[in-house]
Design a protein around this motif. Structure first.
Motif, PDB file in Angstrom:
ATOM      1  N   GLY A  61     -13.692 -23.319   0.741  1.00 45.49           N
ATOM      2  CA  GLY A  61     -14.013 -23.683   2.119  1.00 45.49           C
ATOM      3  C   GLY A  61     -15.404 -23.193   2.479  1.00 45.49           C
ATOM      4  N   ASP A  84     -15.435 -27.042  -1.394  1.00 43.95           N
ATOM      5  CA  ASP A  84     -15.017 -27.497  -0.062  1.00 43.95           C
ATOM      6  C   ASP A  84     -14.383 -28.873  -0.178  1.00 43.95           C
ATOM      7  OD1 ASP A  84     -15.778 -26.337   2.951  1.00 43.95           O
ATOM      8  OD2 ASP A  84     -15.225 -28.461   2.921  1.00 43.95           O
ATOM      9  N   GLY A 105      -8.729 -26.737  -1.691  1.00 44.73           N
ATOM     10  CA  GLY A 105      -8.501 -25.360  -2.117  1.00 44.73           C
ATOM     11  C   GLY A 105      -7.105 -25.133  -2.681  1.00 44.73           C
ATOM     12  N   ARG A 121     -13.548 -17.621   4.025  1.00 43.88           N
ATOM     13  CA  ARG A 121     -14.073 -17.145   5.328  1.00 43.88           C
ATOM     14  C   ARG A 121     -13.845 -18.218   6.389  1.00 43.88           C
ATOM     15  NH1 ARG A 121     -18.998 -17.500   8.227  1.00 43.88           N
ATOM     16  NH2 ARG A 121     -19.683 -15.540   9.151  1.00 43.88           N
TER      17      ARG A 121
HETATM   18  C1  SAM Z   1     -14.935 -23.212   9.900  1.00 39.20           C
HETATM   19  S1  SAM Z   1     -15.484 -23.892   8.421  1.00 39.20           S
HETATM   20  C2  SAM Z   1     -16.060 -22.424   7.596  1.00 39.20           C
HETATM   21  C3  SAM Z   1     -17.104 -22.706   6.568  1.00 39.20           C
HETATM   22  C4  SAM Z   1     -17.642 -21.467   5.834  1.00 39.20           C
HETATM   23  N1  SAM Z   1     -16.583 -20.729   5.190  1.00 39.20           N
HETATM   24  C5  SAM Z   1     -18.405 -20.566   6.776  1.00 39.20           C
HETATM   25  O1  SAM Z   1     -17.881 -19.495   7.120  1.00 39.20           O
HETATM   26  O2  SAM Z   1     -19.531 -20.918   7.157  1.00 39.20           O
HETATM   27  C6  SAM Z   1     -13.976 -24.238   7.523  1.00 39.20           C
HETATM   28  C7  SAM Z   1     -14.239 -24.938   6.181  1.00 39.20           C
HETATM   29  O3  SAM Z   1     -13.001 -25.038   5.453  1.00 39.20           O
HETATM   30  C8  SAM Z   1     -13.000 -26.303   4.802  1.00 39.20           C
HETATM   31  N2  SAM Z   1     -11.624 -26.653   4.435  1.00 39.20           N
HETATM   32  C9  SAM Z   1     -10.604 -26.951   5.277  1.00 39.20           C
HETATM   33  N3  SAM Z   1      -9.486 -27.216   4.575  1.00 39.20           N
HETATM   34  C10 SAM Z   1      -9.804 -27.070   3.262  1.00 39.20           C
HETATM   35  C11 SAM Z   1      -9.066 -27.207   2.054  1.00 39.20           C
HETATM   36  N4  SAM Z   1      -7.780 -27.539   2.050  1.00 39.20           N
HETATM   37  N5  SAM Z   1      -9.707 -26.979   0.893  1.00 39.20           N
HETATM   38  C12 SAM Z   1     -11.038 -26.647   0.880  1.00 39.20           C
HETATM   39  N6  SAM Z   1     -11.771 -26.510   1.999  1.00 39.20           N
HETATM   40  C13 SAM Z   1     -11.166 -26.712   3.178  1.00 39.20           C
HETATM   41  C14 SAM Z   1     -13.621 -27.231   5.819  1.00 39.20           C
HETATM   42  O4  SAM Z   1     -14.054 -28.451   5.263  1.00 39.20           O
HETATM   43  C15 SAM Z   1     -14.755 -26.355   6.327  1.00 39.20           C
HETATM   44  O5  SAM Z   1     -15.919 -26.516   5.572  1.00 39.20           O
END
Ligand code: SAM
Length: 274
Positions: A61, A84, A105, A121
């Protein structure tokens, strides 16, 4: 960038509808959010044993790479794989020296025991069920490798002085809206139990704080400002009057030379059993 077929993200995160500024606004918010607390988060990572010798780090993510870029700069010898589910968002992490993988993920195209560390995060709060991602992270961790999960809990997000009690119901609506979309802004209180039930050992909670004694008050806008509330007006979850109230109180707060804010982050760590 490696792409594997990934289902559309099921959960509460929609990058184009998180802030008032659409996707560009969200990219700026992610950047500002990382800039605000990365130093504290890096301290917690180091205290948890994450360093350049701990083997590949998989960031699940990773979003636009706001933290990935900072990690690569702080620990240039640590190989990073940034994953992601949203390839458009992840494309913004291009060029930071991390391997980029578009995948869910909960279904990582990575071998068993690949990683020395997994970082999540502000991701689990958006998932209807965080357990499959935590279990998948355990599969790709080598025995003795560590997971580091940073989250929030709406009930102990920190403190602001002066207090504006009239904003409590506005913030409750933000939490409710995320819950209706399948997320959970109160996940902080469940982190250690979630890690234990996924099979991690030596689980510990390591809170960290960022204050405007160390950073300009303005830098707290991603958390205290009204930007994140505007989409709630568009969706009908918040009235224009409630939005205007929040904007007014943020303006009062940022102009008050005596205002104090302490923002809490909740990091839970665990070890893949040996
Ligand atoms: C609030 S953003 C946080 C991004 C990064 N971790 C940061 O702190 O800047 C949440 C992220 O989780 C990703 N995400 C949501 N569900 C996911 C999944 N099942 N597998 C991988 N990524 C996922 C979203 O696409 C998004 O980029």
């Amino acid at each position: 960038m490696t792409t594997t077929p990934a289902r559309p993200a099921a959960g509460s995160y929609d990058p184009a509808a998180t802030t008032s500024g659409g996707l560009a606004g969200e990219l700026a918010r992610l950047e500002a959010q990382a800039a605000l607390s990365f130093d504290e988060e890096l301290r917690v990572l180091r205290e948890s044993g994450v360093d350049e010798s701990c083997g590949p780090l998989v960031e699940i993510g990773a979003g636009s790479g706001a933290v990935t870029r900072r990690l690569r700069a702080a620990l240039p010898g640590l190989p990073v794989t940034a994953v992601d589910i949203d390839g458009d968002l992840l494309a913004h992490a291009e060029g930071c020296g991390a391997d980029l993988v578009v995948a869910d993920g909960a279904d990582l195209p990575l071998p068993d025991r690949f990683a020395g560390c997994v970082l999540l995060r502000y991701v689990l709060q958006h998932l209807a069920d965080p357990l499959p991602v935590l279990t998948e992270a355990l599969r790709v961790l080598r025995p003795g490798g560590r997971i580091v999960v940073t989250e929030v809990d709406a009930s102990c997000w920190g403190l602001a002085d002066p207090v504006f009690p009239e904003l409590a119901s506005v913030h409750a609506k933000l939490t409710q809206a995320q819950a209706s979309a399948g997320g959970d802004r109160t996940i902080g209180r469940r982190l250690t139990r979630l890690l234990r039930s996924a099979g991690y050992a030596e689980v510990a909670l390591r809170p960290f704080a960022t204050t405007n004694d160390d950073r300009p008050t303005e830098d707290f806008a991603p958390h205290l400002g009204p930007g994140r509330l505007q989409p709630l007006v568009a969706s009908g979850a918040l009235t224009l009057a409630e939005f205007a109230l929040a904007a007014d109180r943020w303006n009062r707060f940022r102009k008050d030379p005596d205002a104090y804010v302490m923002l809490l982050g909740l990091t839970a760590t665990g070890i893949a059993p040996r």
